[in-house]
Design a protein around this motif. Structure first.
Motif, PDB file in Angstrom:
ATOM      1  N   ASN A  50     -30.800 -13.870 -25.273  1.00 17.91           N
ATOM      2  CA  ASN A  50     -29.448 -14.275 -24.589  1.00 17.91           C
ATOM      3  C   ASN A  50     -29.503 -13.973 -23.209  1.00 17.91           C
ATOM      4  OD1 ASN A  50     -27.990 -14.521 -27.153  1.00 17.91           O
ATOM      5  ND2 ASN A  50     -28.149 -12.521 -27.740  1.00 17.91           N
ATOM      6  N   HIS A  58     -24.047  -8.920 -21.610  1.00 15.51           N
ATOM      7  CA  HIS A  58     -24.064 -10.358 -22.136  1.00 15.51           C
ATOM      8  C   HIS A  58     -23.192 -11.388 -21.648  1.00 15.51           C
ATOM      9  CE1 HIS A  58     -24.134 -12.375 -26.323  1.00 15.51           C
ATOM     10  NE2 HIS A  58     -24.530 -13.185 -25.575  1.00 15.51           N
ATOM     11  N   HIS A  60     -21.535 -14.795 -22.528  1.00 15.26           N
ATOM     12  CA  HIS A  60     -21.495 -15.724 -23.728  1.00 15.26           C
ATOM     13  C   HIS A  60     -21.495 -17.227 -23.335  1.00 15.26           C
ATOM     14  CE1 HIS A  60     -20.659 -12.911 -26.870  1.00 15.26           C
ATOM     15  NE2 HIS A  60     -20.122 -12.039 -25.960  1.00 15.26           N
ATOM     16  N   HIS A  61     -21.921 -18.023 -23.953  1.00 14.67           N
ATOM     17  CA  HIS A  61     -21.925 -19.633 -23.812  1.00 14.67           C
ATOM     18  C   HIS A  61     -20.496 -20.157 -23.247  1.00 14.67           C
ATOM     19  CE1 HIS A  61     -22.547 -19.521 -28.106  1.00 14.67           C
ATOM     20  NE2 HIS A  61     -21.620 -20.501 -27.976  1.00 14.67           N
ATOM     21  N   GLU A 104     -17.302 -20.795 -29.283  1.00 12.89           N
ATOM     22  CA  GLU A 104     -16.745 -19.437 -29.483  1.00 12.89           C
ATOM     23  C   GLU A 104     -15.379 -19.401 -29.517  1.00 12.89           C
ATOM     24  OE1 GLU A 104     -20.516 -17.059 -27.748  1.00 12.89           O
ATOM     25  OE2 GLU A 104     -19.056 -17.624 -26.248  1.00 12.89           O
ATOM     26  N   ASP A 113     -16.195 -10.049 -30.361  1.00 14.88           N
ATOM     27  CA  ASP A 113     -17.354 -10.816 -30.695  1.00 14.88           C
ATOM     28  C   ASP A 113     -17.319 -11.041 -32.337  1.00 14.88           C
ATOM     29  OD1 ASP A 113     -19.634 -12.099 -31.064  1.00 14.88           O
ATOM     30  OD2 ASP A 113     -20.793 -10.717 -29.747  1.00 14.88           O
ATOM     31  N   TYR A 115     -18.824 -13.719 -33.762  1.00 17.22           N
ATOM     32  CA  TYR A 115     -19.303 -15.006 -33.877  1.00 17.22           C
ATOM     33  C   TYR A 115     -20.041 -15.118 -35.288  1.00 17.22           C
ATOM     34  CZ  TYR A 115     -22.062 -18.983 -32.355  1.00 17.22           C
ATOM     35  OH  TYR A 115     -22.955 -20.237 -31.898  1.00 17.22           O
TER      36      TYR A 115
END
Length: 258
Positions: A50, A58, A60-61, A104, A113, A115
């Motif tokens: 990641n 972190h 996120h994309h 996402e 989160d 996911y």
């Protein structure tokens, strides 16, 4: 007829090539990012991990997706978007950004989160719907059935546009309120789906059923029975999603306190 001739007539001549690159970018990026996150989840040693900041945040994309969509959106709206190959390049970038954002979507919606939880399935639903809408636009479907010609081949009047769009929009809203999200959203592009969804029984847990199906009524009993019979469709969809996007493993997080 050769493929090149068909491609020029159906894609290049109508100016659909940038849209085709959007479609390819969306599907390609979604498949890649799902493979990537599954490799990370499986802790494959040689696969990149990641993305994290120096402080351990972190990233996120969805963040990269937003950046890609902003850059490509500005580019497509500029004079460069009308020129080749920039229209195709920017279209592909927009499709990639769209895939990263929609993948996402559940995280953005819940601001948590989710996911790998069951709620994260919503992200896959939105990618499927986005790809379907893009594909329908590619083959020439017009939103809400709006078209530039009337039944006799003459240009459609403003009132015809308004009535057609208004009527089909009402069908879409009814279908969505009946708990048929896929049918309603596809009905935006293909009004026949919205018409069928508006006529059919509502799902028993939908807002329409709660409002119009009284407890113990014949319609409520029929809706419950149909929901039980059609449960196999949900099971098939879940199995397909598990194969493509990975199986959920963590429970849904608790709702944030007010």
């Amino acid at each position: 007829m050769r493929i090149s001739e068909w491609y020029h007539r159906e894609i290049i001549d109508p100016g659909k090539q940038p849209l085709l690159f959007v479609f390819i970018g969306l599907l390609g990026a979604f498949l890649f990012i799902r493979i990537s996150v599954r490799m990370i989840r499986s802790e494959v040693s040689w696969w990149p991990k990641n993305v994290e900041s120096s402080g351990g945040l972190h990233i996120h994309h969805v963040v990269f997706g937003i950046v890609f969509m902003i850059i490509s959106g500005f580019g497509l709206a500029s004079p460069a978007g009308d020129n080749r190959p920039w229209g195709e390049i920017l279209g592909a970038l927009f499709g990639i950004g769209t895939a990263l954002v929609l993948d996402e979507f559940a995280l953005v919606l819940h601001l948590q989160d989710v996911y790998w939880s069951e709620e994260g399935r919503l992200s896959v639903d939105t990618v499927v719907l986005g790809a379907a809408a893009c594909g329908l636009l590619l083959v020439g479907a017009a939103p809400f059935g709006a078209d530039d010609t009337s039944t006799n081949g003459e240009p459609a009047s403003g009132w015809s546009y308004a009535v057609t769009i208004g009527f089909n929009a009402c069908l879409v809203l009814i279908t969505l309120s009946k708990g048929k999200a896929f049918t309603g959203l596809i009905g935006i592009m293909v009004p026949l789906f919205a018409l069928v969804g508006a006529i059919r029984l509502a799902r028993p847990d939908s807002p329409w059923a709660h409002r119009f199906y009284k407890d113990g009524s014949r319609k409520q009993r029929r809706a419950l029975a149909r929901g039980q019979r059609e449960g196999w469709r949900r099971n098939v969809r879940i199995k397909v999603y598990n194969a493509v996007a990975g199986r959920p493993s963590q429970p849904d997080p608790p709702a944030p306190s007010e």
